[in-house]
Design an enzyme around this catalytic site. Structure first.
Site, PDB file in Angstrom:
ATOM      1  N   ASP A 107       0.820  -1.229   0.000  1.00 15.24           N
ATOM      2  CA  ASP A 107       0.000   0.000   0.000  1.00 15.24           C
ATOM      3  C   ASP A 107       0.845   1.267   0.000  1.00 15.24           C
ATOM      4  OD1 ASP A 107      -2.030  -1.801   0.119  1.00 15.24           O
ATOM      5  OD2 ASP A 107      -2.886  -1.107   1.994  1.00 15.24           O
ATOM      6  N   ASP A 135      -0.731  -4.522  -3.734  1.00 12.98           N
ATOM      7  CA  ASP A 135      -1.729  -3.448  -3.924  1.00 12.98           C
ATOM      8  C   ASP A 135      -1.094  -2.083  -3.706  1.00 12.98           C
ATOM      9  OD1 ASP A 135      -3.549  -5.551  -4.184  1.00 12.98           O
ATOM     10  OD2 ASP A 135      -4.174  -5.437  -2.098  1.00 12.98           O
TER      11      ASP A 135
END
Length: 330
Positions: free
Chosen positions: A158, A181
């Site tokens: 992230d 991600d």
């Protein structure tokens, strides 16, 4: 007795002057930050706290080379601000929060949170160097009409959170690295000529584009690179059902999986996610075995995805028309 009273009043006056000086509002066009004390200020957050709210004139914050260990918030009432590093690789903003510190959560783990609109960031590194024990955001953006040029975003899971629906962000010639991600969120982001580096077998993007937003993440003329240990990388998976991501004119390495995309374990996402590819090169660009629900654009369809069209919103904003002299001009 009279003399004591005079001295007391002088003392109070000195305290008042000191307090006013410490809380003085900055209205300068250019502010120099240097950790070694050779600038106007040593710390960035002190500058962010003092710049005049909604100052109509552009403000340049020039940051000298050094490592600035601060957890930073550029407030929503700041606009027309440029953060300019002296040297991209040697001007580093760093912090080490992660989601599992005292139940902090992903969205408060940032190193730099930009809430203001019309902000430009150039020649800077933003880093979250937390141990790999959970989500750890380096850059969290909530402002609209943000520009990032020649920056590095360093982290793991992230790394970059594009955190506000409808907000527009433009990245040019930037380096973004991470594990899982590491480019995620609901905003509209255009990545031009960026290097995206994958550090672990996982997913590059996790768009959560709302159903009523036409554009999510668009990568144009970007290069995807990987660590030596990586051999299975996905272009993305939908954090929310209508996530939108397009890779076009990009260089994709052989480590991109043949299927390319993943449904986050929910087949229903295959009916709604908006995933597209066009004119990519490299071994990983072979679309013969892509998931059936990705759209391979024709040249006519791809022609609709231009920087002007994606970024214009309702006010006609286009970062490509902004000059270096005043990068925040509308």
């Amino acid at each position: 007795m009279h003399m004591k009273r005079i001295l007391f009043l002088v003392f109070l006056s000195c305290l008042w002057v000191s307090a006013m000086t410490q809380n003085q509002v900055i209205q300068k066009d250019t502010i120099v930050v240097a950790g070694d004390g050779t600038g106007d200020y040593r710390n960035l957050q002190e500058v962010f706290d003092r710049i005049r709210a909604f100052r109509p004139d552009p403000t340049v914050v020039f940051i000298k080379k050094g490592t600035y260990r601060e957890k930073l918030v550029l407030h929503s009432w700041l606009q027309n601000v440029t953060l300019m590093g002296e040297d991209r690789d040697q001007t580093v903003l760093t912090w080490d929060d992660h989601a599992n510190i005292n139940n902090l959560g992903t969205f408060r783990s940032y190193t730099l949170l930009i809430q203001g609109d019309l902000i430009t960031v150039e020649n800077l590194t933003v880093e979250n160097n937390a141990p790999q024990k959970g989500q750890a955001v380096a850059l969290h953006t909530e402002g609209d009409k943000l520009i990032f040029r020649n920056c590095r975003l360093l982290g793991n899971q992230d790394t970059f959170f594009a955190g506000r629906k409808g907000a527009r962000q433009y990245f040019e010639n930037c380096y973004i690295e991470g594990t899982t991600d590491f480019i995620f969120g609901p905003s509209t982001c255009w990545f031009e000529a960026c290097t995206v580096h994958c550090k672990r077998n996982s997913f590059i993007t996790a768009a959560s584009t709302p159903s009523d937003e036409a554009y999510g993440f668009i990568f144009n003329h970007c290069k995807i690179t990987v660590d030596d240990s990586v051999d299975k990388m996905y272009l993305g998976r939908p954090w929310r059902p209508y996530g939108m991501t397009l890779f076009m004119n990009c260089e994709l390495p052989k480590e991109i999986t043949p299927e390319g995309w993943q449904n986050w374990g929910n087949p229903q996402n295959e009916k709604t996610a908006r995933y597209m590819e066009y004119n990519n090169t490299g071994v990983g660009a072979n679309t013969a075995n892509r998931v059936k629900w990705v759209k391979i654009l024709t040249s006519q369809e791809a022609a609709a995805y231009t920087l002007d069209q994606v970024m214009k919103g309702c006010d006609g904003w286009n970062p490509a028309t902004l000059t270096k002299k005043n990068p925040n001009n509308k």
